[in-house]
Motif scaffolding. Structure first.
Motif, PDB file in Angstrom:
ATOM      1  N   GLY A 180       0.769  -1.237   0.000  1.00 59.32           N
ATOM      2  CA  GLY A 180       0.000   0.000   0.000  1.00 59.32           C
ATOM      3  C   GLY A 180       0.800   1.288   0.000  1.00 59.32           C
ATOM      4  O   GLY A 180       0.577   2.164  -0.829  1.00 59.32           O
ATOM      5  N   GLY A 182     -10.167  -0.313   2.050  1.00 56.04           N
ATOM      6  CA  GLY A 182      -9.439   0.202   0.908  1.00 56.04           C
ATOM      7  C   GLY A 182     -10.018   1.514   0.407  1.00 56.04           C
ATOM      8  O   GLY A 182     -10.689   2.239   1.139  1.00 56.04           O
ATOM      9  N   GLY A 217      -8.383  -2.210  -3.589  1.00 57.82           N
ATOM     10  CA  GLY A 217      -8.040  -2.905  -2.357  1.00 57.82           C
ATOM     11  C   GLY A 217      -6.992  -2.145  -1.566  1.00 57.82           C
ATOM     12  O   GLY A 217      -6.193  -1.383  -2.121  1.00 57.82           O
ATOM     13  N   ARG A 218      -6.950  -2.383  -0.256  1.00 51.76           N
ATOM     14  CA  ARG A 218      -6.077  -1.586   0.607  1.00 51.76           C
ATOM     15  C   ARG A 218      -4.596  -1.799   0.314  1.00 51.76           C
ATOM     16  O   ARG A 218      -3.772  -0.950   0.653  1.00 51.76           O
ATOM     17  N   GLN A 219      -4.225  -2.917  -0.314  1.00 48.43           N
ATOM     18  CA  GLN A 219      -2.826  -3.148  -0.657  1.00 48.43           C
ATOM     19  C   GLN A 219      -2.475  -2.667  -2.065  1.00 48.43           C
ATOM     20  O   GLN A 219      -1.364  -2.918  -2.546  1.00 48.43           O
ATOM     21  N   THR A 220      -3.408  -1.971  -2.719  1.00 50.09           N
ATOM     22  CA  THR A 220      -3.071  -1.350  -3.998  1.00 50.09           C
ATOM     23  C   THR A 220      -2.042  -0.263  -3.732  1.00 50.09           C
ATOM     24  O   THR A 220      -2.280   0.629  -2.921  1.00 50.09           O
ATOM     25  N   GLY A 269      -5.971  -6.666 -11.124  1.00 48.75           N
ATOM     26  CA  GLY A 269      -5.577  -7.312  -9.887  1.00 48.75           C
ATOM     27  C   GLY A 269      -4.121  -7.726  -9.926  1.00 48.75           C
ATOM     28  O   GLY A 269      -3.469  -7.691 -10.972  1.00 48.75           O
ATOM     29  N   THR A 296      -3.327 -10.151  -3.928  1.00 49.11           N
ATOM     30  CA  THR A 296      -2.976  -9.106  -2.974  1.00 49.11           C
ATOM     31  C   THR A 296      -3.898  -7.897  -3.062  1.00 49.11           C
ATOM     32  O   THR A 296      -4.151  -7.237  -2.057  1.00 49.11           O
ATOM     33  N   TRP A 297      -4.387  -7.560  -4.257  1.00 48.15           N
ATOM     34  CA  TRP A 297      -5.313  -6.438  -4.381  1.00 48.15           C
ATOM     35  C   TRP A 297      -6.070  -6.561  -5.697  1.00 48.15           C
ATOM     36  O   TRP A 297      -5.676  -7.302  -6.595  1.00 48.15           O
ATOM     37  N   ASP A 298      -7.196  -5.859  -5.760  1.00 48.01           N
ATOM     38  CA  ASP A 298      -7.909  -5.743  -7.014  1.00 48.01           C
ATOM     39  C   ASP A 298      -8.482  -4.337  -7.139  1.00 48.01           C
ATOM     40  O   ASP A 298      -8.543  -3.574  -6.181  1.00 48.01           O
ATOM     41  N   ARG A 347     -16.699  -8.316  -3.802  1.00 47.38           N
ATOM     42  CA  ARG A 347     -15.361  -8.535  -4.338  1.00 47.38           C
ATOM     43  C   ARG A 347     -15.102 -10.023  -4.519  1.00 47.38           C
ATOM     44  O   ARG A 347     -15.704 -10.852  -3.881  1.00 47.38           O
TER      45      ARG A 347
END
Length: 297
Positions: A33, A79, A98-101, A169, A177-179, A289
């Motif tokens: 992130g 996110g 997503g929060r890890q983007t 993603g 990990t993220w989308d 999601r």
């Protein structure tokens, strides 16, 4: 992992600043992130109103109150959310990350929202093709661009009654990990801005302790002075403020605030700064999601 003194950075003198260890991470889409201030301070410097409540999610409203950007670390999956109201010929739209983007990729969209729209016809595939992403067409007429490392994708899938889908993603050996998902009416130039940031080959920086636990990233250890970090952060803020005041001078829009607020980490805690493609179509967004078929990577 490689280790070096990054070109152009000076070694601190005795009694001076203490250099801190950071890491340059590539590919950027697997970097995690990052510092929320990369997005929020740019918005604030661009004249967006910070509508956040103490202890709650971050919320920023555009100067004309037609777009809202939020980040919520307290809910699942949490996110980023970006919502645009209907305005003229533009219907309402919505995007989630997503929060890890990585914040550098989110900023591709949020920065674009602070600038006038370009007159050129947007093409979301061009930035990916220029960086060697491969193109795959599915039996359902979907079209997917896949990173050379086979760990990240951007997909367009046509749907019935205009319910098309744009979905991106990333995954590692530990899973997805993220989308990022965009509703059918999301302006296409924003998806192009997202794709440009996603395809950028430049590494991004993360402090020690924030390197993702995956073997799919390449890291370079660098020594950074706090004053250098502060200067880079301020340069981005200054550029945003200058562009905003230039627009004010020509359009008479409301002057932006000169006050910069606190930075925040991706954990949601505030802190102070250290001084040949398919047709281009809108997209759809299911409410849940993880309900899409991931490309066969």
């Amino acid at each position: 992992m490689s280790r070096k003194q990054w070109t152009g950075w000076r070694t601190p003198r005795a009694g001076g600043e203490q250099a801190e260890q950071h890491y340059l991470i590539e590919p950027r889409h697997l970097a995690g992130g990052g510092n929320l201030g990369h997005v929020t301070e740019f918005l604030r410097a661009s004249g967006w109103k910070d509508s956040s409540h103490q202890g709650g999610p971050f919320v920023f409203d555009s100067p004309d109150r037609t777009i809202r950007i939020g980040y919520d670390p307290h809910t699942q999956p949490g996110g980023w959310t970006i919502s645009g109201k209907a305005a003229g010929a533009q219907p309402a739209w919505h995007a989630t990350f997503g929060r890890q983007t990585p914040v550098e990729i989110v900023a591709g969209v949020t920065d674009a929202l602070t600038r006038p729209r370009s007159a050129h016809a947007p093409n979301a595939w061009a930035p990916l093709e220029q960086q060697g992403w491969t193109s795959e067409r599915g039996e359902d007429q979907s079209f997917t661009a896949v990173h050379p490392g086979r760990d990240t994708w951007l997909q367009y899938r046509p749907g019935e009654r205009g319910q098309d889908l744009w979905w991106a993603g990333a995954r590692t050996e530990h899973g997805q990990t993220w989308d990022a998902v965009f509703t059918p009416t999301t302006p296409l130039h924003l998806i192009e801005a997202f794709a440009t940031a996603l395809a950028d080959p430049q590494p991004v920086m993360r402090p020690r302790g924030h390197v993702p636990p995956t073997s799919r990233v390449r890291t370079t250890s660098v020594s950074v002075l706090p004053s250098q970090l502060s200067a880079w952060q301020q340069a981005r803020i200054t550029a945003a403020r200058a562009a905003t005041w230039a627009r004010f001078a020509t359009t008479g829009a409301r002057k932006p605030s000169r006050t910069a607020g606190p930075y925040a980490t991706a954990g949601g805690r505030r802190r102070c700064p250290a001084s040949g493609s398919p047709r281009q179509a809108p997209v759809s967004h299911p409410h849940a999601r993880g309900s899409y078929d991931r490309p066969d990577l």
